[in-house]
Design a protein around this motif. Structure first.
Motif, PDB file in Angstrom:
ATOM      1  N   LYS A  73      33.129   8.698  56.084  1.00 11.54           N
ATOM      2  CA  LYS A  73      33.328  10.057  56.602  1.00 11.54           C
ATOM      3  C   LYS A  73      34.826  10.363  56.749  1.00 11.54           C
ATOM      4  N   ASP A  74      35.610   9.380  57.285  1.00 11.22           N
ATOM      5  CA  ASP A  74      37.041   9.601  57.463  1.00 11.22           C
ATOM      6  C   ASP A  74      37.760   9.714  56.125  1.00 11.22           C
ATOM      7  N   LEU A  75      37.248   9.003  55.102  1.00 13.26           N
ATOM      8  CA  LEU A  75      37.851   9.123  53.770  1.00 13.26           C
ATOM      9  C   LEU A  75      37.726  10.540  53.241  1.00 13.26           C
ATOM     10  N   TRP A  76      36.553  11.125  53.420  1.00 14.02           N
ATOM     11  CA  TRP A  76      36.376  12.498  52.958  1.00 14.02           C
ATOM     12  C   TRP A  76      37.272  13.469  53.748  1.00 14.02           C
ATOM     13  N   LEU A  77      37.426  13.215  55.045  1.00 13.99           N
ATOM     14  CA  LEU A  77      38.334  14.055  55.837  1.00 13.99           C
ATOM     15  C   LEU A  77      39.772  13.900  55.345  1.00 13.99           C
ATOM     16  N   ALA A  78      40.126  12.669  54.964  1.00 15.91           N
ATOM     17  CA  ALA A  78      41.480  12.433  54.451  1.00 15.91           C
ATOM     18  C   ALA A  78      41.698  13.162  53.142  1.00 15.91           C
ATOM     19  N   VAL A  79      40.665  13.234  52.305  1.00 14.00           N
ATOM     20  CA  VAL A  79      40.765  13.984  51.048  1.00 14.00           C
ATOM     21  C   VAL A  79      41.010  15.455  51.334  1.00 14.00           C
ATOM     22  N   GLU A  80      40.292  15.983  52.323  1.00 10.03           N
ATOM     23  CA  GLU A  80      40.424  17.417  52.641  1.00 10.03           C
ATOM     24  C   GLU A  80      41.751  17.740  53.328  1.00 10.03           C
ATOM     25  N   ASN A  81      42.258  16.783  54.112  1.00 12.16           N
ATOM     26  CA  ASN A  81      43.444  17.070  54.938  1.00 12.16           C
ATOM     27  C   ASN A  81      44.719  16.406  54.436  1.00 12.16           C
ATOM     28  N   GLY A  87      45.360  13.270  53.863  1.00 11.15           N
ATOM     29  CA  GLY A  87      45.635  12.161  54.764  1.00 11.15           C
ATOM     30  C   GLY A  87      46.148  10.912  54.092  1.00 11.15           C
ATOM     31  N   PHE A  88      46.373  10.940  52.793  1.00 16.18           N
ATOM     32  CA  PHE A  88      46.892   9.781  52.072  1.00 16.18           C
ATOM     33  C   PHE A  88      48.375   9.978  51.756  1.00 16.18           C
ATOM     34  N   HIS A  89      49.032   8.882  51.449  1.00 17.67           N
ATOM     35  CA  HIS A  89      50.386   8.967  50.901  1.00 17.67           C
ATOM     36  C   HIS A  89      50.566   7.847  49.886  1.00 17.67           C
ATOM     37  N   LEU A  90      51.600   7.974  49.091  1.00 22.56           N
ATOM     38  CA  LEU A  90      51.834   7.028  48.004  1.00 22.56           C
ATOM     39  C   LEU A  90      53.064   6.158  48.291  1.00 22.56           C
ATOM     40  N   ALA A  91      52.967   4.924  47.830  1.00 25.15           N
ATOM     41  CA  ALA A  91      54.116   4.018  47.824  1.00 25.15           C
ATOM     42  C   ALA A  91      54.351   3.579  46.383  1.00 25.15           C
ATOM     43  N   TYR A  92      55.598   3.219  46.104  1.00 22.25           N
ATOM     44  CA  TYR A  92      55.956   2.893  44.724  1.00 22.25           C
ATOM     45  C   TYR A  92      56.576   1.490  44.695  1.00 22.25           C
ATOM     46  N   TRP A 117      46.781   4.521  53.231  1.00 24.99           N
ATOM     47  CA  TRP A 117      46.002   5.405  54.135  1.00 24.99           C
ATOM     48  C   TRP A 117      46.195   4.943  55.557  1.00 24.99           C
ATOM     49  N   ASN A 118      46.751   5.831  56.343  1.00 24.88           N
ATOM     50  CA  ASN A 118      46.908   5.589  57.774  1.00 24.88           C
ATOM     51  C   ASN A 118      45.753   6.288  58.484  1.00 24.88           C
ATOM     52  N   ARG A 119      44.690   5.527  58.710  1.00 24.36           N
ATOM     53  CA  ARG A 119      43.461   6.098  59.274  1.00 24.36           C
ATOM     54  C   ARG A 119      43.668   6.451  60.739  1.00 24.36           C
ATOM     55  N   PRO A 120      43.403   7.691  61.113  1.00 27.05           N
ATOM     56  CA  PRO A 120      43.592   8.097  62.511  1.00 27.05           C
ATOM     57  C   PRO A 120      42.797   7.214  63.464  1.00 27.05           C
ATOM     58  N   GLY A 121      43.511   6.669  64.459  1.00 24.37           N
ATOM     59  CA  GLY A 121      42.851   5.823  65.441  1.00 24.37           C
ATOM     60  C   GLY A 121      42.704   4.392  65.024  1.00 24.37           C
ATOM     61  N   HIS A 122      43.042   4.057  63.799  1.00 25.40           N
ATOM     62  CA  HIS A 122      42.864   2.697  63.312  1.00 25.40           C
ATOM     63  C   HIS A 122      44.130   2.143  62.662  1.00 25.40           C
ATOM     64  N   GLY A 123      45.075   2.978  62.339  1.00 24.18           N
ATOM     65  CA  GLY A 123      46.298   2.514  61.719  1.00 24.18           C
ATOM     66  C   GLY A 123      46.154   2.360  60.219  1.00 24.18           C
ATOM     67  N   LEU A 124      47.076   1.622  59.636  1.00 25.00           N
ATOM     68  CA  LEU A 124      47.121   1.454  58.195  1.00 25.00           C
ATOM     69  C   LEU A 124      45.966   0.567  57.734  1.00 25.00           C
ATOM     70  N   ARG A 155      52.684  18.239  49.964  1.00 24.91           N
ATOM     71  CA  ARG A 155      51.738  18.430  51.063  1.00 24.91           C
ATOM     72  C   ARG A 155      51.436  19.898  51.289  1.00 24.91           C
ATOM     73  N   LYS A 156      52.471  20.723  51.115  1.00 27.65           N
ATOM     74  CA  LYS A 156      52.265  22.163  51.274  1.00 27.65           C
ATOM     75  C   LYS A 156      51.308  22.695  50.233  1.00 27.65           C
ATOM     76  N   MET A 157      51.386  22.109  49.026  1.00 27.12           N
ATOM     77  CA  MET A 157      50.484  22.523  47.946  1.00 27.12           C
ATOM     78  C   MET A 157      49.109  21.867  48.079  1.00 27.12           C
ATOM     79  N   ARG A 158      48.931  20.925  49.073  1.00 31.42           N
ATOM     80  CA  ARG A 158      47.663  20.247  49.336  1.00 31.42           C
ATOM     81  C   ARG A 158      47.138  19.572  48.067  1.00 31.42           C
TER      82      ARG A 158
END
Length: 811
Positions: free
Chosen positions: A562-570, A572-577, A597-604, A807-810
């Protein structure tokens, strides 16, 4: 003797002939009519015919008397005249009644002769009523001949008329009447006669009026009879036409009935109220020819026929026959009471015959007999298919669910427990991919046979679909459950010999026990699946009982999904290189894009924890598209034109949409296709090799590079390298951990590098964390490397300025 005809008026003689013939025709017509009726109607027509004959005889006689010209005036006595008419009518009535009600030619002739006697009587009574002086002389021989001939002609007239020759009969009767009257006149001698005073008598003029009236009455009756006869004829013709039409319709219906009963697929029998057979069609012989032979079934009692058809022909003392008779008598009682009986019997030859008895109004019944063997077998087959797997003949999911529901009901009311067992084959897809689906089907059939062989009471095996099986065990002791599970394990972990190859099978088993692990079917099946997945996940376990923490694990996975889908909508992910460098020159050759993915309430959360759940939930497609688009936007903004490597999951590689996604991203971001490299694992390719390679070829045709990741683990199939021209081979990090001090690891790395050189494919080593590892790679001629020693994953300076825009372009 005077000359006869010169002494008569010819006109009156002609009139007498007309009246005579017309009355005779009407009389014979009425004679036929009285013959066709009975009872009161016949009596009426006899009376009318008698009156008409009497009137005709009387009128003919007295017209002749009026036509006679003796040379002096004659008169008539009223009483005698009336009596002569009455006598003529009565005697004629006796003759008509005798001829009509009698039977045979002789009686009819006698009846006509009696009418001839009435003609003779009118000569006596008519002469007696004529007033003249003197004595009349008679030629007795001539008179006798005249009377006999007249009676004979009258008798013959009746015979002919009553044989439907009315006109001929009328002519004969007219000749008899006319001839006897004037024959008698010829036999009489009036030479010694003279006139007498006519005081109190009926004069010739008065008699003419009376004769005219009587003649008209006779003519009227004759005309009326002719009108009635014509009406009867028309009515008879109409009736005949109706009867012909009815007969034709009956014939047509009968023909259709015969055709229908002859060609109908069912046997048809009609039984009377006494239970005896009155009709049957030919289908009965086709159905039971071996039972009834050539015997005529008509008249056979239902009981005897039923016993013959069912093959029960043993002595009455034999118990089976007595039982059959008792059953048949019960059927007869139901039918007589108005009840329809419909049942099926399995014959001695294996056929299934349906009998249907339907009562009818008169107390009998109609029986239809049909061979429904094929129909019943088809229904049984359909019912079997509805509850059985067509490949293995085991119970299917629907039937298994019903068994579990029934077990819940039984166990809730008794001390019996039961367990639900989830069974899933391990690596079965490899069998299909390696040997084909035909071998896979043979393996499933063999496993189905092994699992179901030796089942005991209270044990059930079902195939739920694909390589998924399930079992149900009713038990009162845990030992019996363990023995059952041992048999399942023995069946699963064995070698199976097919038509082509011999394969070894394995499986994972999960067990949930009622009521501790669930009180209903849904809960039990779910918990058995959880236990089975735990057994599949653990390398050293084949069988796993359900435990409470499995629910916690499943709930955690659902929450993460469920949180993964919320991260997709919001976003909630970022990239590292992570940088990739040339081993020889230490120059940067590109960057691998890593998802964080830094999961809210759970960390990385590590990718190895959330990527499998994203693949299960379907979120991986949206996440992968986001990663690809975000990385390409970022790389397109770099001042240096480094290549970026993006990982593609097995789920994405199985979707044709991936080709469109890559093309659209390159167009939208403006990134050159040569700067994009997609990394795929061999495991993701093997899942559906033909589809995966087809998709990769389309992507490579755009100019995008394709690298095979984690090489050295999984299959490491040389056929995969041969099937597709990869642009890079990436050595898995597991081989780099001790490459500098482990000869086996070094040998594997050396072999992979040699393979790359022989195929002219550059090789990149992952997980380089020390300088000594890098020295080994340099010494062995490795092309590129990446790892913590060369650079840790993180943001790139150029990318940080682009991130807020992304992020602004979502994206």
């Amino acid at each position: 003797m005077n000359s006869l005809f010169p002494a008569h008026d010819p006109r009156l003689l002609a009139w007498a002939a007309v009246v005579c013939l017309v009355a005779a025709y009407g009389s014979t017509n009425l004679l036929r009519k009285s013959q066709r009726h009975t009872g009161v109607a016949q009596a009426i027509w006899i009376s009318v015919a008698s009156v008409l004959i009497g009137l005709g005889i009387w009128a003919t006689h007295f017209i002749g008397a009026l036509a006679w010209n003796p040379g002096f005036a004659i008169s008539f006595t009223p009483g005698a005249i009336d009596l002569s008419l009455l006598v003529a009518v009565l005697i004629s009535g006796a003759g008509v009644a005798l001829a009509t009600r009698g039977d045979g030619i002789g009686i009819r002739f006698l009846g006509g002769a009696v009418v001839g006697l009435a003609m003779a009587s009118i000569q006596i009574f008519g002469r007696a009523g004529t007033v003249i002086g003197g004595t009349i002389g008679w030629n007795l021989p001539l008179l006798t001949v005249v009377v006999i001939v007249g009676m004979a002609l009258a008798g013959l007239a009746f015979v002919v008329a009553m044989r439907r020759h009315i006109t001929a009969g009328a002519l004969l009767l007219g000749v008899a009447t006319y001839g006897m009257n004037f024959g008698a006149m010829a036999a009489a001698d009036f030479s010694n006669c003279s006139a007498l005073p006519a005081i109190g008598k009926i004069t010739s003029e008065m008699m003419s009026v009376g004769v005219t009236v009587i003649s008209l009455i006779a003519l009227t009756i004759t005309f009326a009879s002719m009108v009635l006869e014509e009406a009867d004829r028309r009515r008879a013709e109409t009736e005949r036409q109706r009867q012909l039409a009815d007969a034709e319709q009956i014939t047509e219906v009968t023909t259709l009935f015969e055709l229908a009963t002859t060609h109908m697929a069912q046997g048809l029998c009609l039984f009377g109220r006494d239970g005896h057979l009155e009709f049957h069609n030919n289908r009965i012989s086709n159905l039971f020819g071996d039972r009834i032979g050539d015997h005529d079934l008509i008249g056979m009692h239902f009981r005897d026929l039923a016993l013959a058809l069912q093959g029960t022909s043993r002595p009455v003392a034999d118990a089976p026959r007595e039982e059959a008779e008792h059953r048949i008598d019960g059927i007869i009682s139901k039918i007589i009471s108005g009840e329809t009986c419909d049942y099926m019997r399995t014959m001695n030859d294996g056929r299934i015959i349906r009998f249907q008895h339907s009562p009818i109004v008169d107390g009998g019944w109609v029986t239809t007999i049909d061979d429904v063997t094929s129909e019943q077998r088809s229904q049984a087959q359909v019912a079997h298919l509805a509850y059985h797997d067509p490949l293995t003949s085991l119970l299917n999911r629907a039937a298994f669910n019903e068994r579990v529901d029934a077990a819940v009901s039984i166990a809730s009311e008794t001390d019996v427990n039961f367990a639900v067992v989830a069974i899933d084959l391990d690596r079965f897809k490899e069998i299909n991919d390696s040997y084909g689906h035909l071998v896979g089907d043979q393996v499933l059939k063999a496993l189905g046979t092994r699992l179901s062989t030796g089942l005991k009471e209270g044990e059930t095996i079902a195939r739920l679909g694909g390589d998924e099986f399930a079992a149900l065990k009713m038990f009162t002791s845990i030992e019996s459950l363990r023995e059952f599970l041992d048999r399942i394990e023995s069946a699963l972990f064995a070698r199976i010999v097919t038509d082509q190859v011999t394969v070894s099978t394995a499986g994972s088993i999960g067990v949930a026990v009622f009521p501790d692990d669930g009180g209903d079917r849904s809960r039990l099946l779910n918990n058995a699946d959880l236990a089975m997945y735990r057994a599949k996940a653990e390398f050293d376990r084949r069988l796993c009982y359900y435990e409470h923490d499995m629910d916690e694990y499943a709930r955690e996975r659902r929450a993460m999904s469920k949180d993964l889908w919320l991260a997709v909508e919001n976003n909630g992910f970022h990239l590292a290189y992570q940088v990739q460098k040339s081993v020889e020159s230490d120059e940067i050759t590109g960057y691998e894009v890593l998802l964080r993915w830094n999961r809210p309430g759970h960390g990385l959360v590590p990718p190895m924890d959330f990527i499998p759940i994203a693949e299960e939930s379907g979120a991986i497609t949206a996440i992968g598209a986001w990663v690809l688009r975000t990385a390409c936007y970022a790389a397109a903004a770099w001042p240096e034109k480094y290549k970026i490597a993006v990982n593609i999951s097995a789920v994405q590689l199985g979707q044709m949409e991936l080709v469109t996604t890559v093309r659209d991203v390159l167009l939208q971001t403006g990134l050159a296709a040569s700067r994009l490299e997609l990394e795929v694992t061999e495991t993701s390719i093997i899942a559906d090799k033909q589809r995966a390679l087809h998709i990769l070829r389309q992507i490579k045709a755009m100019g995008v590079s394709v690298a095979i990741d984690d090489f050295g683990t999984g299959y490491s199939s040389l056929d995969t390298l041969r099937s597709f021209p990869f642009d890079k081979i990436k050595i898995d990090r597991s081989f780099m951990a001790d490459v500098d001090n482990n000869d086996q690891s070094k040998a594997i790395v050396r072999a992979i590098l040699a393979l790359g050189k022989s195929l002219s494919v550059p090789v990149l080593a992952e997980g380089v964390e020390t300088s000594s590892q890098l020295d080994v790679l340099r010494a062995e001629g490795c092309n590129e490397a990446q790892g913590y020693f060369l650079g840790r994953p993180g943001d790139i300076l150029w990318t940080s300025s682009v991130t807020p825009l992304l992020r602004k372009m979502r994206l």
